[in-house]
Write a protein that holds these residues in place. Sequence first.
Motif, mmCIF file in Angstrom:
data_model
loop_
_atom_site.group_PDB
_atom_site.id
_atom_site.type_symbol
_atom_site.label_atom_id
_atom_site.label_comp_id
_atom_site.label_asym_id
_atom_site.label_seq_id
_atom_site.Cartn_x
_atom_site.Cartn_y
_atom_site.Cartn_z
ATOM 1 N N MET A 29 -14.651 -13.299 -2.422
ATOM 2 C CA MET A 29 -14.256 -14.071 -1.250
ATOM 3 C C MET A 29 -13.839 -13.104 -0.143
ATOM 4 N N PRO A 30 -14.812 -12.414 0.463
ATOM 5 C CA PRO A 30 -14.490 -11.369 1.432
ATOM 6 C C PRO A 30 -13.719 -11.867 2.654
ATOM 7 N N LYS A 31 -13.918 -13.120 3.053
ATOM 8 C CA LYS A 31 -13.182 -13.633 4.211
ATOM 9 C C LYS A 31 -11.691 -13.717 3.929
ATOM 10 N N ASN A 32 -11.340 -13.972 2.676
ATOM 11 C CA ASN A 32 -9.925 -14.048 2.295
ATOM 12 C C ASN A 32 -9.339 -12.687 1.942
ATOM 13 N N PHE A 33 -10.097 -11.892 1.196
ATOM 14 C CA PHE A 33 -9.538 -10.670 0.625
ATOM 15 C C PHE A 33 -10.056 -9.389 1.248
ATOM 16 N N GLY A 34 -11.097 -9.504 2.093
ATOM 17 C CA GLY A 34 -11.539 -8.340 2.836
ATOM 18 C C GLY A 34 -12.518 -7.428 2.129
ATOM 19 N N TYR A 35 -13.038 -7.843 0.973
ATOM 20 C CA TYR A 35 -13.993 -6.995 0.262
ATOM 21 C C TYR A 35 -14.900 -7.864 -0.611
ATOM 22 N N GLU A 36 -16.083 -7.343 -0.889
ATOM 23 C CA GLU A 36 -17.039 -8.016 -1.762
ATOM 24 C C GLU A 36 -16.787 -7.611 -3.218
ATOM 25 N N VAL A 37 -17.129 -8.504 -4.136
ATOM 26 C CA VAL A 37 -17.064 -8.206 -5.571
ATOM 27 C C VAL A 37 -18.432 -8.525 -6.160
ATOM 28 N N SER A 38 -19.055 -7.548 -6.783
ATOM 29 C CA SER A 38 -20.383 -7.750 -7.338
ATOM 30 C C SER A 38 -20.349 -8.714 -8.510
ATOM 31 N N TYR A 39 -21.513 -9.275 -8.816
ATOM 32 C CA TYR A 39 -21.623 -10.186 -9.960
ATOM 33 C C TYR A 39 -21.184 -9.482 -11.243
ATOM 34 N N LEU A 57 -6.002 -18.035 -17.221
ATOM 35 C CA LEU A 57 -6.927 -17.714 -16.143
ATOM 36 C C LEU A 57 -7.098 -18.956 -15.279
ATOM 37 N N ASP A 58 -6.933 -18.785 -13.971
ATOM 38 C CA ASP A 58 -6.987 -19.906 -13.035
ATOM 39 C C ASP A 58 -8.151 -19.737 -12.065
ATOM 40 N N THR A 59 -8.899 -20.817 -11.834
ATOM 41 C CA THR A 59 -10.014 -20.774 -10.907
ATOM 42 C C THR A 59 -10.103 -22.101 -10.169
ATOM 43 N N SER A 60 -11.217 -22.307 -9.465
ATOM 44 C CA SER A 60 -11.418 -23.553 -8.720
ATOM 45 C C SER A 60 -12.892 -23.700 -8.379
ATOM 46 N N ALA A 61 -13.313 -24.959 -8.259
ATOM 47 C CA ALA A 61 -14.659 -25.229 -7.764
ATOM 48 C C ALA A 61 -14.832 -24.733 -6.335
ATOM 49 N N ALA A 62 -13.724 -24.556 -5.616
ATOM 50 C CA ALA A 62 -13.775 -24.144 -4.211
ATOM 51 C C ALA A 62 -13.943 -22.642 -4.036
ATOM 52 N N TYR A 63 -13.663 -21.863 -5.065
ATOM 53 C CA TYR A 63 -13.679 -20.418 -4.900
ATOM 54 C C TYR A 63 -15.119 -19.913 -4.842
ATOM 55 N N SER A 64 -15.467 -19.364 -3.710
ATOM 56 C CA SER A 64 -16.804 -18.795 -3.459
ATOM 57 C C SER A 64 -17.915 -19.778 -3.838
ATOM 58 N N SER A 68 -16.916 -18.228 -8.669
ATOM 59 C CA SER A 68 -15.862 -17.788 -9.576
ATOM 60 C C SER A 68 -16.013 -18.465 -10.929
ATOM 61 N N GLU A 69 -16.194 -19.774 -10.926
ATOM 62 C CA GLU A 69 -16.388 -20.499 -12.189
ATOM 63 C C GLU A 69 -17.653 -20.020 -12.906
ATOM 64 N N ARG A 70 -18.711 -19.775 -12.146
ATOM 65 C CA ARG A 70 -19.968 -19.349 -12.754
ATOM 66 C C ARG A 70 -19.794 -18.019 -13.487
ATOM 67 N N ARG A 71 -19.098 -17.082 -12.865
ATOM 68 C CA ARG A 71 -18.879 -15.785 -13.499
ATOM 69 C C ARG A 71 -17.941 -15.912 -14.700
ATOM 70 N N ILE A 72 -16.949 -16.765 -14.590
ATOM 71 C CA ILE A 72 -16.057 -17.000 -15.728
ATOM 72 C C ILE A 72 -16.840 -17.649 -16.869
ATOM 73 N N GLY A 73 -17.736 -18.578 -16.531
ATOM 74 C CA GLY A 73 -18.573 -19.202 -17.548
ATOM 75 C C GLY A 73 -19.418 -18.194 -18.296
ATOM 76 N N THR A 74 -19.956 -17.216 -17.587
ATOM 77 C CA THR A 74 -20.716 -16.150 -18.236
ATOM 78 C C THR A 74 -19.806 -15.348 -19.157
ATOM 79 N N GLY A 75 -18.600 -15.043 -18.670
ATOM 80 C CA GLY A 75 -17.637 -14.331 -19.503
ATOM 81 C C GLY A 75 -17.269 -15.123 -20.746
ATOM 82 N N LEU A 76 -17.084 -16.425 -20.601
ATOM 83 C CA LEU A 76 -16.766 -17.279 -21.751
ATOM 84 C C LEU A 76 -17.888 -17.241 -22.781
ATOM 85 N N ALA A 77 -19.129 -17.301 -22.314
ATOM 86 C CA ALA A 77 -20.260 -17.248 -23.233
ATOM 87 C C ALA A 77 -20.303 -15.910 -23.967
#
Length: 317
Positions: A29-39, A57-64, A68-77
Amino acid sequence: MTNTPLRTVGATGLEVTPLTIGGAPLGSMPKNFGYEVSYESGVATARAALTGAVRALDTSAAYSGGESERRIGTGLAQVGGLPDGYLLSTKITRDLDTGDFSGEQMRRSIAGSLERLGIDRVPLVYLHDPENTTFEEAMRPGGAVEVLRELKETGIAHAIGVAGGDTSVISRYVSTGIFDVLLTHNRWTLVNRNAGRVIDQAGDLGMGVVNAAVFGGGILASGTHTSTRYGYRDAPEELLAAIRRIEALCSEADVPLAALAVQFSVRDPRIASTVVGVSRPERIEQNVAAATVAIPEEIYDEVDLIVASLPATLGPQ
């Protein structure tokens, strides 16, 4: 935090570590935090969060846009699913393009969250940022709150909460007695105490309290030499001056500013868990370490004096 006793989350029956990993940055979320995070970095961070000492671990459907949920889902798998006793939370939210905050939108939101996370139920689901609709609209039959209650009744959510900023708005939702958990952000930190009343209100009703954004978007972690923004907006000079005074206290006592900011929240007996956003795996252990640094009690007294001199209207309300 391996040896730290778990804390109860209100009357939910859920237990949590004093820290919760915030999943907003790992989605980029570069607009909020000022930097990009790769997949790749986001997924690695999610995987580390799911297997480390912090058990929430806390996330939201609104994050990026759900990333955020998609990457967490990959981590969960990758780790074989949600670990036993792990407190994962997400948030249902408005349509970010149209602003739709209807009950129908909340059904679409939770369906998208479950798909991205790759699970069929979530320990804790919040209603996210109800400041973006009216209380009457959210509370109407068939509206957002009713849909959230259905998630609990059907077992999709074990517990439900309200997560937002504006304390006067959030207080109305807390007062209904419907929610199990309050999540507040940017308003209970070293330099902003505006959530104090709503935290007390939630506690009086037996709700659990989760406190997020204790770094104010980053400035209370890295200091004024790297940021002049608080709560994702430019900070007034009066607030920056107060933060500089706190930085000087930390320097004199050889205490990291980030540790002081984290422990201000962690040490509060009203708060079940403190959310700290991370974007790289190593940040998790750094935050765990920050939560255990020895800090002289008198520093908090001096910080309180600095904050007492600030106008009550300064910063996010």
